[in-house]
Design a protein around this motif. Structure first.
Motif, PDB file in Angstrom:
ATOM      1  N   ALA A   7     -40.249 -21.753  44.201  1.00  0.00           N
ATOM      2  CA  ALA A   7     -39.366 -21.797  45.370  1.00  0.00           C
ATOM      3  C   ALA A   7     -39.715 -22.962  46.283  1.00  0.00           C
ATOM      4  CB  ALA A   7     -39.442 -20.478  46.131  1.00  0.00           C
ATOM      5  N   ARG A   8     -40.999 -23.123  46.585  1.00  0.00           N
ATOM      6  CA  ARG A   8     -41.354 -24.195  47.527  1.00  0.00           C
ATOM      7  C   ARG A   8     -41.149 -25.570  46.917  1.00  0.00           C
ATOM      8  NH1 ARG A   8     -47.201 -21.675  47.439  1.00  0.00           N
ATOM      9  NH2 ARG A   8     -48.298 -22.883  45.846  1.00  0.00           N
ATOM     10  N   ARG A   9     -41.370 -25.720  45.615  1.00  0.00           N
ATOM     11  CA  ARG A   9     -41.124 -27.018  44.991  1.00  0.00           C
ATOM     12  C   ARG A   9     -39.632 -27.348  44.998  1.00  0.00           C
ATOM     13  NH1 ARG A   9     -45.330 -24.967  41.769  1.00  0.00           N
ATOM     14  NH2 ARG A   9     -43.894 -24.189  40.173  1.00  0.00           N
ATOM     15  N   TRP A  10     -38.799 -26.326  44.795  1.00  0.00           N
ATOM     16  CA  TRP A  10     -37.354 -26.562  44.832  1.00  0.00           C
ATOM     17  C   TRP A  10     -36.900 -26.922  46.245  1.00  0.00           C
ATOM     18  CZ3 TRP A  10     -33.678 -23.731  47.616  1.00  0.00           C
ATOM     19  CH2 TRP A  10     -32.364 -24.192  47.439  1.00  0.00           C
TER      20      TRP A  10
ATOM     21  N   ARG B 288     -28.565 -18.204  47.096  1.00  0.00           N
ATOM     22  CA  ARG B 288     -28.557 -17.682  45.714  1.00  0.00           C
ATOM     23  C   ARG B 288     -29.628 -18.356  44.866  1.00  0.00           C
ATOM     24  NH1 ARG B 288     -24.676 -14.072  44.648  1.00  0.00           N
ATOM     25  NH2 ARG B 288     -22.984 -13.857  46.174  1.00  0.00           N
ATOM     26  N   LYS B 289     -29.895 -19.614  45.110  1.00  0.00           N
ATOM     27  CA  LYS B 289     -30.974 -20.275  44.383  1.00  0.00           C
ATOM     28  C   LYS B 289     -32.322 -19.667  44.756  1.00  0.00           C
ATOM     29  CE  LYS B 289     -32.932 -23.424  41.781  1.00  0.00           C
ATOM     30  NZ  LYS B 289     -32.779 -23.426  40.296  1.00  0.00           N
ATOM     31  N   LEU B 290     -32.544 -19.419  46.027  1.00  0.00           N
ATOM     32  CA  LEU B 290     -33.803 -18.793  46.451  1.00  0.00           C
ATOM     33  C   LEU B 290     -33.951 -17.399  45.840  1.00  0.00           C
ATOM     34  CD1 LEU B 290     -33.728 -19.967  50.158  1.00  0.00           C
ATOM     35  CD2 LEU B 290     -35.534 -20.525  48.517  1.00  0.00           C
ATOM     36  N   VAL B 291     -32.866 -16.644  45.803  1.00  0.00           N
ATOM     37  CA  VAL B 291     -32.904 -15.303  45.202  1.00  0.00           C
ATOM     38  C   VAL B 291     -33.224 -15.394  43.714  1.00  0.00           C
ATOM     39  CG1 VAL B 291     -31.459 -13.312  44.600  1.00  0.00           C
ATOM     40  CG2 VAL B 291     -31.406 -14.238  46.934  1.00  0.00           C
TER      41      VAL B 291
ATOM     42  N   ALA C 150     -46.871  -8.189  44.699  1.00  0.00           N
ATOM     43  CA  ALA C 150     -46.583  -9.605  44.455  1.00  0.00           C
ATOM     44  C   ALA C 150     -45.769  -9.843  43.185  1.00  0.00           C
ATOM     45  CB  ALA C 150     -47.888 -10.385  44.370  1.00  0.00           C
ATOM     46  N   LYS C 151     -45.442  -8.784  42.437  1.00  0.00           N
ATOM     47  CA  LYS C 151     -44.751  -8.974  41.161  1.00  0.00           C
ATOM     48  C   LYS C 151     -43.359  -8.360  41.124  1.00  0.00           C
ATOM     49  CE  LYS C 151     -48.986  -9.408  38.406  1.00  0.00           C
ATOM     50  NZ  LYS C 151     -49.755  -8.900  37.247  1.00  0.00           N
ATOM     51  N   GLY C 152     -43.119  -7.308  41.880  1.00  0.00           N
ATOM     52  CA  GLY C 152     -41.817  -6.658  41.859  1.00  0.00           C
ATOM     53  C   GLY C 152     -40.727  -7.556  42.425  1.00  0.00           C
ATOM     54  N   ALA C 153     -39.498  -7.285  42.018  1.00  0.00           N
ATOM     55  CA  ALA C 153     -38.362  -8.076  42.491  1.00  0.00           C
ATOM     56  C   ALA C 153     -38.234  -7.963  44.008  1.00  0.00           C
ATOM     57  CB  ALA C 153     -37.084  -7.599  41.821  1.00  0.00           C
ATOM     58  N   ALA C 154     -38.132  -9.105  44.662  1.00  0.00           N
ATOM     59  CA  ALA C 154     -37.982  -9.157  46.120  1.00  0.00           C
ATOM     60  C   ALA C 154     -37.032 -10.294  46.453  1.00  0.00           C
ATOM     61  CB  ALA C 154     -39.342  -9.357  46.791  1.00  0.00           C
ATOM     62  N   PRO C 155     -35.711 -10.063  46.326  1.00  0.00           N
ATOM     63  CA  PRO C 155     -34.743 -11.160  46.453  1.00  0.00           C
ATOM     64  C   PRO C 155     -34.722 -11.809  47.833  1.00  0.00           C
ATOM     65  CG  PRO C 155     -33.634  -9.031  46.256  1.00  0.00           C
ATOM     66  CD  PRO C 155     -35.065  -8.797  45.932  1.00  0.00           C
ATOM     67  N   GLY C 156     -34.924 -11.032  48.894  1.00  0.00           N
ATOM     68  CA  GLY C 156     -35.022 -11.604  50.230  1.00  0.00           C
ATOM     69  C   GLY C 156     -33.839 -12.461  50.629  1.00  0.00           C
ATOM     70  N   ALA C 157     -32.619 -12.017  50.303  1.00  0.00           N
ATOM     71  CA  ALA C 157     -31.434 -12.836  50.575  1.00  0.00           C
ATOM     72  C   ALA C 157     -31.180 -13.007  52.072  1.00  0.00           C
ATOM     73  CB  ALA C 157     -30.212 -12.212  49.910  1.00  0.00           C
ATOM     74  N   ASN C 158     -31.394 -11.938  52.826  1.00  0.00           N
ATOM     75  CA  ASN C 158     -31.224 -12.010  54.279  1.00  0.00           C
ATOM     76  C   ASN C 158     -32.546 -12.322  54.957  1.00  0.00           C
ATOM     77  OD1 ASN C 158     -30.313 -11.813  56.884  1.00  0.00           O
ATOM     78  ND2 ASN C 158     -29.652  -9.685  56.748  1.00  0.00           N
ATOM     79  N   ASP C 159     -33.611 -11.638  54.510  1.00  0.00           N
ATOM     80  CA  ASP C 159     -34.941 -11.779  55.116  1.00  0.00           C
ATOM     81  C   ASP C 159     -35.853 -12.517  54.146  1.00  0.00           C
ATOM     82  OD1 ASP C 159     -37.189 -11.483  56.651  1.00  0.00           O
ATOM     83  OD2 ASP C 159     -37.445  -9.351  56.260  1.00  0.00           O
TER      84      ASP C 159
ATOM     85  N   GLU D 118     -29.444   4.690  44.624  1.00  0.00           N
ATOM     86  CA  GLU D 118     -29.605   6.137  44.768  1.00  0.00           C
ATOM     87  C   GLU D 118     -28.230   6.717  45.018  1.00  0.00           C
ATOM     88  OE1 GLU D 118     -32.532   7.035  47.723  1.00  0.00           O
ATOM     89  OE2 GLU D 118     -34.147   5.976  46.659  1.00  0.00           O
ATOM     90  N   GLY D 119     -27.657   7.348  43.995  1.00  0.00           N
ATOM     91  CA  GLY D 119     -26.278   7.793  44.085  1.00  0.00           C
ATOM     92  C   GLY D 119     -25.367   6.590  44.224  1.00  0.00           C
ATOM     93  N   ALA D 120     -24.528   6.607  45.255  1.00  0.00           N
ATOM     94  CA  ALA D 120     -23.620   5.479  45.483  1.00  0.00           C
ATOM     95  C   ALA D 120     -24.248   4.411  46.351  1.00  0.00           C
ATOM     96  CB  ALA D 120     -22.333   5.994  46.129  1.00  0.00           C
ATOM     97  N   MET D 121     -25.471   4.640  46.838  1.00  0.00           N
ATOM     98  CA  MET D 121     -26.094   3.735  47.801  1.00  0.00           C
ATOM     99  C   MET D 121     -26.930   2.672  47.100  1.00  0.00           C
ATOM    100  SD  MET D 121     -26.351   2.995  50.931  1.00  0.00           S
ATOM    101  CE  MET D 121     -27.351   1.892  51.934  1.00  0.00           C
ATOM    102  N   GLN D 122     -26.583   1.413  47.338  1.00  0.00           N
ATOM    103  CA  GLN D 122     -27.347   0.301  46.808  1.00  0.00           C
ATOM    104  C   GLN D 122     -28.378  -0.149  47.837  1.00  0.00           C
ATOM    105  OE1 GLN D 122     -27.106  -1.682  43.623  1.00  0.00           O
ATOM    106  NE2 GLN D 122     -29.122  -2.075  44.554  1.00  0.00           N
ATOM    107  N   TYR D 123     -29.640  -0.147  47.448  1.00  0.00           N
ATOM    108  CA  TYR D 123     -30.718  -0.630  48.304  1.00  0.00           C
ATOM    109  C   TYR D 123     -31.156  -2.017  47.831  1.00  0.00           C
ATOM    110  CZ  TYR D 123     -31.230   4.052  50.280  1.00  0.00           C
ATOM    111  OH  TYR D 123     -31.008   5.246  50.935  1.00  0.00           O
ATOM    112  N   GLY D 124     -31.752  -2.740  48.711  1.00  0.00           N
ATOM    113  CA  GLY D 124     -32.303  -4.044  48.371  1.00  0.00           C
ATOM    114  C   GLY D 124     -31.626  -5.179  49.124  1.00  0.00           C
ATOM    115  N   ASP D 125     -32.393  -6.260  49.329  1.00  0.00           N
ATOM    116  CA  ASP D 125     -31.941  -7.407  50.112  1.00  0.00           C
ATOM    117  C   ASP D 125     -31.250  -8.400  49.186  1.00  0.00           C
ATOM    118  OD1 ASP D 125     -31.559  -9.376  51.973  1.00  0.00           O
ATOM    119  OD2 ASP D 125     -33.657  -9.534  52.579  1.00  0.00           O
ATOM    120  N   LEU D 126     -30.018  -8.076  48.828  1.00  0.00           N
ATOM    121  CA  LEU D 126     -29.271  -8.819  47.817  1.00  0.00           C
ATOM    122  C   LEU D 126     -28.267  -9.779  48.449  1.00  0.00           C
ATOM    123  CD1 LEU D 126     -28.674  -5.747  45.499  1.00  0.00           C
ATOM    124  CD2 LEU D 126     -30.181  -7.700  45.004  1.00  0.00           C
TER     125      LEU D 126
END
Length: 460
Positions: free
Chosen positions: A80-83, A56-59, A155-164, A337-345
Motif C-alpha cells: 500500500a505505501r509503495r503504491w 478501491r485500490k487501497l482496499v 495483522a492478517k485478517g481482511a481489513a478493507p478500511g474503505a472509510n476508515d 449476519e442475516g441481511a446485515m452486511q458488516y465491514g468497512d467496504l
C-alpha cells in the motif's frame, strides 16, 4: 489621527482611527470575500471518480494493518505505501516535478498495540512555497492509510478500511495531485500516515520531528472517516461535514498564552478555533450548499485522531469527519449476519461526498498558503478605561502584503460578525468596547487573501 469608516461592518456607525494612515479617507480595501480564480480551478478539478479509484485500490491490498505483510506487491501495508508513493510521484512528474515525495520512517518499539518492533512509514509529499519570505510557513493535511478489523492486533485478517481511512487518504492524494499544478506562497505538506489505529504513532513521529526541526507548522488538517453520508438508521446527510476544533488544551499546567486566553474570556479564540473559523468561511464560500459544522471539541467524545499529536505540541490542528458514523462499517470484521452486511467496504462510501470534503480542504489550504502569515504579537491596550479598543501588532515583511483587517464579534457569537480594513499600519482603534466584543487581526494581501485571525493579548 484620521478617522476611516467601515464599509463591511455589520454594526452601523463603527469608526476606527488607524495610526499612521496617510489621509482622512478610508484606505482602499482588497476584496476579501470574492473568489480567487486559482482556488476556483482547484476546487473544480477535485474528482470523485479518481477518489473512488484510489479507495478501491487501497482496499485491494486486503489489509493495511500496521503489522501486516511488507514484502508482497499485492497484499499488506508495504504494498500500500509503495503504491501511494508511486502514485504521488507520478502526479508530481506530471506537474513539473515540484512535488517532493518521500518515505518518513522509524521503528516503533513494543507497546500496547505493537507486539514486536515495527517499521512505521509515513508517505509525505511536499509542495514547496514559491515566495522566499513565506516558504518556511507550512500547512499540513493528512489521512491515515493503515486499517484494522474488530481485533486491533489482527495483522492478517481482511481489513478493507474503505472509510476508515482510505477515504481520507484518497482525499489527500487527490488534493496533492491537483494542487501540485499550482504555485503557492507557503509550503503545503500532503501526508498519508501509518499506525493511527495502533496509537497515532506515525503522526506523532512527524509532529515530534517538526518540533525538533523547529518547523513553522501554521496549521494542520486531518481527514479521518469522511467517506459516508449515510447514518446507521439510513438517514442521508451529504450537506455538511464536522470540523473538530479544540479550545483550551487538556494539560496539567497552563502556558502563558492559555492563561491569557482564560483571563480575558478567550477560550473560544484558541489558535485551532481561529483556524476553524477560517476553514469554515473559505470552505463554504468555495463549496456552496455545503456546511462546515464546527464542533467545539478536539474530537468525538473521548476519541482521537492524527491531529492530536499536533495539538499536544502547540500547533493549530483540526479533524474532519462525516456527520454520522455507522459503526457496522467501522472496526468490524467483514461478515454477513442475516441481511446485515458488516465491514468497512467501498460500496458504503459516497464518493461525491468525499469529493466535497476534499474541496473544502483544498480551498482552505490554498487560501491559507496564498495569504500572508497571521499577524504576530497582537495586543490590545489596557492602560486606561475607555469604550474604544486600540490594537497593535508587529509588521509583516512579506512583499505582497496590502495591509491589515480587524474583525470582531459579540461575546455570545461564534463567528466573526464585523470587519474593518485599516491599511498597512501597525496600530488602530475601533470604537467598540473590549468589554462587549472579541477582536482579531488578519493580514491581507493585494489579491484579497486573508490570514487566520490573531487574538490580542492584553498589553498592560
Amino acid at each position: 489621527m484620521p478617522t476611516v469608516r467601515s464599509a463591511s461592518s455589520l454594526i452601523a456607525g463603527v469608526l476606527a482611527i488607524a495610526a499612521g494612515a496617510a489621509s482622512a479617507a478610508a484606505p482602499a480595501a482588497p476584496d476579501v470575500t470574492g473568489h480567487q480564480a486559482q482556488i476556483d480551478k482547484i476546487v473544480s478539478e477535485i474528482s470523485p471518480q479518481r477518489i473512488e479509484g484510489y479507495v478501491r485500490k487501497l482496499v485491494s491490498f486486503q489489509t493495511r494493518h500496521t503489522m501486516s505483510e511488507t514484502e508482497s506487491d499485492t497484499v499488506g501495508i508495504g504494498a500500500a505505501r509503495r503504491w501511494i508513493k508511486a502514485e504521488m510521484e507520478r502526479c508530481g512528474a506530471q506537474s513539473g516535478g515540484r512535488l517532493q515525495v518521500a518515505f518518513d520512517s522509524h521503528v516503533a518499539p513494543v507497546s500496547a498495540r505493537i507486539s514486536r518492533p515495527t517499521e512505521i512509514v509515513n508517505v509525505v509529499a511536499t509542495l514547496p512555497g514559491s515566495q522566499p519570505q513565506s516558504k518556511e510557513r507550512i500547512y499540513v493535511v493528512s489521512g491515515h492509510y493503515d486499517s484494522r478489523n474488530t481485533d486491533v492486533m489482527d495483522a492478517k485478517g481482511a481489513a478493507p478500511g474503505a472509510n476508515d481511512d482510505a477515504s481520507g487518504t484518497a482525499a489527500v492524494m487527490e488534493m496533492a495531485c491537483v494542487m501540485a499544478r499550482y504555485p503557492f506562497d507557503a509550503t503545503l505538506v500532503f501526508m498519508t500516515v501509518a499506525a493511527e489505529e495502533q496509537g497515532l504513532i506515525g503522526a506523532t513521529h512527524w509532529a515530534e520531528q517538526a518540533v525538533q526541526k523547529k518547523l513553522n507548522v501554521a496549521g494542520m488538517l486531518t481527514n479521518d472517516i469522511i467517506g459516508s453520508s449515510r447514518a446507521d438508521d439510513g438517514r442521508i446527510d451529504d450537506k455538511q461535514v464536522r470540523l473538530f476544533a479544540e479550545s483550551i488544551p487538556a494539560t496539567k499546567e497552563m502556558s502563558e498564552t492559555v492563561r491569557a486566553l482564560v483571563a480575558t474570556g478567550g477560550e473560544n479564540d484558541s489558535i485551532s478555533r481561529q483556524l476553524a473559523r477560517h476553514v469554515k468561511e473559505v470552505g463554504e464560500r468555495y463549496v456552496p450548499g455545503f456546511k462546515v459544522s464546527i464542533v467545539h471539541r478536539r474530537d468525538r467524545y473521548l476519541r482521537g485522531g492524527d491531529h492530536m499529536p499536533f495539538l499536544a505540541r502547540g500547533f493549530a490542528a483540526l479533524r474532519f469527519s462525516e456527520p454520522n458514523e455507522d459503526f457496522a462499517h467501522q472496526h468490524q470484521n467483514v461478515r454477513k449476519e442475516g441481511a446485515m452486511q458488516y465491514g468497512d467496504l467501498p460500496e458504503f462510501n459516497d464518493y461525491n461526498y468525499i469529493a466535497r470534503v476534499a474541496r473544502v480542504n483544498a480551498a482552505a489550504l490554498a487560501s491559507l498558503s496564498l495569504a500572508p502569515a497571521a499577524p504576530q504579537q497582537v495586543q490590545v491596550r489596557t492602560d486606561k478605561l475607555d469604550n474604544n479598543s486600540t490594537l497593535l501588532w508587529l509588521p509583516n515583511s512579506e512583499p505582497d502584503l496590502a495591509g491589515y483587517r480587524i474583525v470582531w464579534r459579540e461575546t455570545t457569537a461564534s463567528q466573526w460578525q464585523g470587519s474593518l480594513y485599516v491599511g498597512n499600519v501597525t496600530e488602530a482603534t475601533v470604537r467598540l468596547s473590549k468589554d462587549n466584543y472579541f477582536f482579531g487581526v488578519q493580514s491581507v494581501d493585494k489579491d484579497g487573501n486573508a490570514s487566520v485571525a490573531t487574538y490580542p493579548a492584553p498589553l498592560r
